[in-house]
Design a protein around this motif. Structure first.
Motif, short mmCIF file in Angstrom:
data_model
loop_
_atom_site.label_atom_id
_atom_site.label_comp_id
_atom_site.label_asym_id
_atom_site.label_seq_id
_atom_site.Cartn_x
_atom_site.Cartn_y
_atom_site.Cartn_z
N ASP A 248 49.00 56.85 -12.65
CA ASP A 248 49.96 57.39 -11.34
C ASP A 248 48.97 57.45 -10.06
OD1 ASP A 248 51.70 57.98 -9.66
OD2 ASP A 248 52.69 59.41 -11.00
N ARG A 249 48.61 56.15 -9.65
CA ARG A 249 47.63 56.40 -8.46
C ARG A 249 48.09 56.85 -7.28
NH1 ARG A 249 43.64 51.13 -9.67
NH2 ARG A 249 42.91 51.86 -11.79
N ASP A 250 49.71 56.47 -7.30
CA ASP A 250 50.42 57.02 -6.07
C ASP A 250 50.25 58.52 -5.86
OD1 ASP A 250 50.91 54.16 -5.33
OD2 ASP A 250 53.17 54.36 -6.10
N SER A 251 50.64 59.29 -7.16
CA SER A 251 50.39 60.69 -7.02
C SER A 251 49.11 61.11 -6.79
CB SER A 251 50.63 61.19 -8.38
OG SER A 251 52.14 61.12 -8.79
N LEU A 252 48.04 60.33 -7.19
CA LEU A 252 46.61 60.80 -6.83
C LEU A 252 46.51 60.43 -5.46
CD1 LEU A 252 43.93 61.28 -7.99
CD2 LEU A 252 43.28 58.91 -8.30
N ALA A 253 46.95 59.40 -4.81
CA ALA A 253 46.96 59.13 -3.32
C ALA A 253 47.25 60.58 -2.79
CB ALA A 253 47.28 57.96 -2.74
N SER A 254 48.52 60.77 -3.03
CA SER A 254 49.31 61.88 -2.43
C SER A 254 48.64 63.18 -2.40
CB SER A 254 50.81 62.31 -2.94
OG SER A 254 51.57 60.97 -2.80
N ARG A 255 47.61 63.64 -3.74
CA ARG A 255 46.99 64.59 -3.65
C ARG A 255 45.76 64.49 -2.66
NH1 ARG A 255 46.48 67.62 -8.17
NH2 ARG A 255 47.37 66.18 -9.25
N SER A 258 47.45 65.20 0.67
CA SER A 258 47.60 66.77 1.10
C SER A 258 46.22 67.28 1.34
CB SER A 258 48.23 67.23 -0.29
OG SER A 258 48.35 68.46 -0.05
N ALA A 259 45.27 67.10 0.67
CA ALA A 259 43.99 67.85 0.95
C ALA A 259 43.36 67.65 2.13
CB ALA A 259 42.99 67.60 -0.38
N ARG A 260 43.56 66.25 2.50
CA ARG A 260 43.12 65.88 3.80
C ARG A 260 43.60 66.44 5.00
NH1 ARG A 260 44.18 62.14 8.21
NH2 ARG A 260 46.16 61.63 7.38
N VAL A 261 45.13 66.55 4.93
CA VAL A 261 45.70 67.41 5.94
C VAL A 261 45.28 68.85 5.97
CG1 VAL A 261 47.97 68.25 6.64
CG2 VAL A 261 47.72 65.74 6.05
N GLN A 262 45.12 69.35 4.98
CA GLN A 262 44.87 70.76 4.78
C GLN A 262 43.24 71.13 5.42
OE1 GLN A 262 47.07 73.49 4.28
NE2 GLN A 262 48.85 72.12 3.84
N ARG A 263 42.48 70.17 5.12
CA ARG A 263 41.20 70.34 5.54
C ARG A 263 41.13 70.22 7.11
NH1 ARG A 263 37.32 71.45 7.69
NH2 ARG A 263 35.09 71.38 6.67
N ARG A 264 42.03 69.20 7.40
CA ARG A 264 41.85 69.12 9.05
C ARG A 264 42.35 70.35 9.73
NH1 ARG A 264 43.09 62.68 10.84
NH2 ARG A 264 41.11 61.85 10.10
N ARG A 265 43.36 70.93 9.07
CA ARG A 265 43.90 72.15 9.77
C ARG A 265 42.93 73.43 9.99
NH1 ARG A 265 49.89 72.58 6.54
NH2 ARG A 265 50.79 70.90 7.77
N MET A 266 42.00 73.31 8.90
CA MET A 266 40.84 74.16 9.07
C MET A 266 39.90 73.95 10.12
SD MET A 266 39.69 74.05 4.83
CE MET A 266 38.15 74.84 5.19
N ALA A 267 39.92 72.77 10.73
CA ALA A 267 39.01 72.60 11.90
C ALA A 267 39.77 71.76 13.09
CB ALA A 267 37.91 71.46 11.41
N SER A 268 41.28 72.21 13.05
CA SER A 268 42.11 71.68 14.21
C SER A 268 41.78 71.89 15.48
CB SER A 268 43.63 72.22 13.83
OG SER A 268 43.70 73.55 13.88
N HIS A 269 41.03 73.16 15.72
CA HIS A 269 40.49 73.42 17.06
C HIS A 269 39.05 73.08 17.34
CE1 HIS A 269 44.17 75.95 17.27
NE2 HIS A 269 43.71 76.58 16.24
N ASP A 270 38.57 72.25 16.72
CA ASP A 270 37.12 71.44 16.90
C ASP A 270 37.13 70.15 16.99
OD1 ASP A 270 36.38 74.48 17.14
OD2 ASP A 270 35.62 74.44 14.89
N VAL A 271 36.02 69.78 17.69
CA VAL A 271 35.94 68.36 17.69
C VAL A 271 34.60 68.04 17.68
CG1 VAL A 271 35.61 66.23 19.12
CG2 VAL A 271 37.90 67.66 19.52
N ARG A 272 34.18 67.08 16.45
CA ARG A 272 32.84 66.82 15.98
C ARG A 272 32.11 65.70 16.66
NH1 ARG A 272 32.02 68.57 10.30
NH2 ARG A 272 30.96 66.64 9.80
N VAL A 273 30.99 65.78 17.24
CA VAL A 273 30.21 65.04 17.88
C VAL A 273 28.85 64.74 17.19
CG1 VAL A 273 29.12 64.07 20.05
CG2 VAL A 273 31.26 65.67 20.19
N GLY A 274 29.01 63.34 16.67
CA GLY A 274 27.73 62.83 15.97
C GLY A 274 26.51 62.47 16.71
#
Length: 338
Positions: A248-255, A258-274
């Motif tokens: 079920d790769r669709d479910s894996l992609a959803s997983r 979901s993690a990507r969205v949650q992780r971005r919220r952790m740093a939603s107030h910062d911008v990373r300059v490389g």
């Protein structure tokens, strides 16, 4: 402000001593390890290096128990004082259960640390901007507020939660990550060729594996119920992911999403300059000039080395509205971006 006694002058205790001294406190320190106490004194973490615990707590307004959980619990049973008492142990339910009747204990836990251990790694800025959990279980409201004021004075942010909630939460966000980091490093190092290829993502994921190992087994054992629960949950999630890879790769992609969205919220107030760093003298100094010129608020710094030296990429996290200003200042210094 007044007199504080810090019992345990390792990284956390010595850093707190330095921070409290800057805030105007007079600090008496004691540690069962004479070398740790001497190191704290050399770092300027204490005004008085005391030969005994009783000498340290004499006339103290605040007593900080800054040892491992077992030492904290043992000390609680031996304290006879009217002073306000707090601690920094990474597990809280055993601490509040050990409180003797009448002791003014407000249990706490600063969510701050470094890979290095001991007073030589101490810094008064260790707690700046860090969460500091306060557990009011059984404590007087005025004592809880007093401890919060102490936390504010060293630049940390107090969060109130029960001891049981604390232990449940840190099992997932601190204790399990430590075990995962250790397991990943040991797994990769079992393959002689793997460690030559590790990149920034592996280093970021396993950074805490470099922590001082001595007190971790005790801490994990003290929170065994919660740690066992999150290990079971993690094993279940990994087993589910393995099944989804096949069925079920669709479910894996959803997983993943979901993690990507949650992780971005952790740093939603910062911008990373490389910033791309070349293998030449003066690169870091030039970055420093750009930071000074732009006057941005640096939220985080991460350096990814190129293999075998040769420069790398410095990632600077800043507020979103300051990213363009920083890039302009860096460009003036001749830098390019990742």
């Amino acid at each position: 402000m007044g007199r504080a006694a810090i019992l345990g002058t390792g990284l956390i205790g010595a850093s707190l001593g330095m921070a409290l001294r800057k805030a105007g406190w007079v600090i008496a320190g004691w540690d069962p390890d004479d070398s740790a106490l001497a190191g704290a004194a050399k770092r300027g973490a204490v005004d008085h290096a005391c030969p005994t615990r009783d000498a340290a707590i004499d006339d103290a307004d605040l007593i900080v128990l800054a040892g491992p959980p077992s030492a904290t619990i043992a000390t609680l049973g031996q304290l006879h004082t009217d002073a306000l008492v707090t601690d920094v142990a990474g597990v809280k339910e055993p601490v509040v259960r050990a409180r003797p009747d009448g002791l003014r204990l407000v249990a706490g836990h600063p969510m701050a640390g470094r890979e290095q251990a001991g007073p030589t790694a101490a810094t008064p800025s260790l707690f700046r901007g860090a969460a500091w959990i306060v557990c009011p279980d059984g404590a007087d409201d005025s004592d809880v507020e007093s401890v919060k004021q102490v936390i504010d004075s060293v630049g940390a942010i107090p969060y109130t939660m029960s001891a049981a909630e604390h232990d449940r939460v840190v099992a997932a966000i601190s204790h399990l990550p430590q075990l995962i980091a250790v397991s990943l490093v040991n797994l990769a190092s079992s393959d002689p060729g793997a460690m030559e290829l590790v990149a920034g993502s592996f280093r970021d994921l396993t950074r805490v594996a470099a922590s001082e190992p001595g007190w971790w087994p005790e801490l994990l054992a003290a929170n065994l119920g919660n740690v066992s629960r999150v290990i079971d949950t993690m094993v279940y999630q990994l087993e589910t992911a393995r099944s989804e890879i096949l069925t079920d790769r669709d479910s894996l992609a959803s997983r993943f999403e979901s993690a990507r969205v949650q992780r971005r919220r952790m740093a939603s107030h910062d911008v990373r300059v490389g910033v791309v760093l070349q293998d030449r003298p003066g690169e870091i100094a030039a970055v420093g000039r750009a930071l000074e010129q732009s006057a941005v608020d640096v939220r985080d710094l991460q350096l990814r080395h190129a293999p075998h030296g040769g420069g790398g990429v410095l990632t600077i996290s800043v507020r979103p509205q300051e990213a363009a200003t920083l890039r302009d200042s860096l460009a003036v210094e001749g830098f390019t971006f990742e």
